[in-house]
Design an enzyme around this catalytic site. Sequence first.
Site, mmCIF file in Angstrom:
data_model
loop_
_atom_site.group_PDB
_atom_site.id
_atom_site.type_symbol
_atom_site.label_atom_id
_atom_site.label_comp_id
_atom_site.label_asym_id
_atom_site.label_seq_id
_atom_site.Cartn_x
_atom_site.Cartn_y
_atom_site.Cartn_z
ATOM 1 N N ASP A 86 39.789 39.222 21.892
ATOM 2 C CA ASP A 86 41.238 39.259 21.646
ATOM 3 C C ASP A 86 41.704 38.050 20.837
ATOM 4 O O ASP A 86 42.752 38.093 20.206
ATOM 5 C CB ASP A 86 41.994 39.309 22.974
ATOM 6 C CG ASP A 86 41.753 38.066 23.815
ATOM 7 O OD1 ASP A 86 42.563 37.125 23.735
ATOM 8 O OD2 ASP A 86 40.751 38.031 24.546
ATOM 9 N N GLU A 106 31.185 38.711 20.129
ATOM 10 C CA GLU A 106 31.906 39.815 20.767
ATOM 11 C C GLU A 106 31.109 41.090 20.545
ATOM 12 O O GLU A 106 30.789 41.438 19.413
ATOM 13 C CB GLU A 106 33.308 39.939 20.185
ATOM 14 C CG GLU A 106 34.035 41.232 20.510
ATOM 15 C CD GLU A 106 34.220 41.472 21.998
ATOM 16 O OE1 GLU A 106 33.794 42.544 22.489
ATOM 17 O OE2 GLU A 106 34.780 40.592 22.676
ATOM 18 N N GLY A 138 25.897 39.274 23.787
ATOM 19 C CA GLY A 138 25.904 37.843 24.045
ATOM 20 C C GLY A 138 24.599 37.331 24.612
ATOM 21 O O GLY A 138 24.156 36.221 24.286
ATOM 22 N N ASP A 155 33.815 34.215 28.296
ATOM 23 C CA ASP A 155 35.038 34.964 28.607
ATOM 24 C C ASP A 155 34.666 36.435 28.701
ATOM 25 O O ASP A 155 35.034 37.246 27.854
ATOM 26 C CB ASP A 155 36.080 34.715 27.517
ATOM 27 C CG ASP A 155 37.395 35.427 27.803
ATOM 28 O OD1 ASP A 155 37.565 35.919 28.920
ATOM 29 O OD2 ASP A 155 38.234 35.510 26.894
ATOM 30 N N ASP A 158 34.497 41.890 33.899
ATOM 31 C CA ASP A 158 33.955 41.830 35.247
ATOM 32 C C ASP A 158 32.454 42.110 35.222
ATOM 33 O O ASP A 158 31.952 42.731 34.284
ATOM 34 C CB ASP A 158 34.672 42.854 36.147
ATOM 35 C CG ASP A 158 36.145 42.497 36.332
ATOM 36 O OD1 ASP A 158 36.471 41.310 36.204
ATOM 37 O OD2 ASP A 158 36.946 43.410 36.595
#
Length: 283
Positions: A86, A106, A138, A155, A158
């Site tokens: 984001d 990302e 990642g 970041d 869940d």
Amino acid sequence: MELWFSENHTEDVKLSLRVNRQLYSKQSDYQRIDVFDTPEFGRVLALDGNIMLTERDEFIYDEMIVHVPMAVHPGITKVLVIGAGDGGVVRELTRYEQIKRIDLVEMDELVVEACRQYLPDNACRLDDERVHIYFENGLKFIRRCEEEYDLIIVDSNDPFGPSEGLFTREFYGNCYKALKKDGIMVNQQGSPFYAEDAHAMQRSHKRIASTFPICRVYQAHIPTYAAGYWLFGFASKKFHPIDDLDSTAWNAYHLRTRYYTTRLHVGAFYLPAFLERMLEEVE
């Protein structure tokens, strides 16, 4: 007819937001991406039905995951951000002139696409010349890194589904290897309130504590996250999050924040008794 978006926190608890209209909805190769416009929280990004951010309270998360390590480590120039498509974390990092490079990894390109279009306040610094975006997994990315970064910010979503690999012992070990000798890793640790979330938090903390010599948990109040109570992990090879805090140096940046202060920084690491016991059980 009223339109509401509901996120289930448990089988018996859900958070519901009234929706003015749905702005975006796509199924990517990894997840469903939705952007809603709401009267109370502004625009909302949801992935697979879970709220990732809202315009109203995203500043709390992004400030706490960025400014805490930046106030502790005086020599951060190269940063790896995993997730955070984001752009909010990147936005906060680019406020520091001494940072020379930010690598953003990302997995889902459509998340970045949606946020560029519908959440421009978050994505406003993704084109900064110091930012390099990699659309890949990642875990695979970090396996190739060794003593490369001063700070790693994880970041992630869940610990279920596409992001599950970012909560493993292998991943944290690779983060340790990818950090320089005085490096710091900060990650989101979820909420300790509901049973399933609490168990995931304990499992993650246990793995990090077995990898890093310094490992602490800190907290923030984020209204739209589970129970409104959210945790972050601070793991380091050298720096202690309170003992090495340099309030004078950080305040000299004259950064205007809406949540973070160096006074709050210290208080965020003083945890309630029930949470201290939960962490002690797995340390």
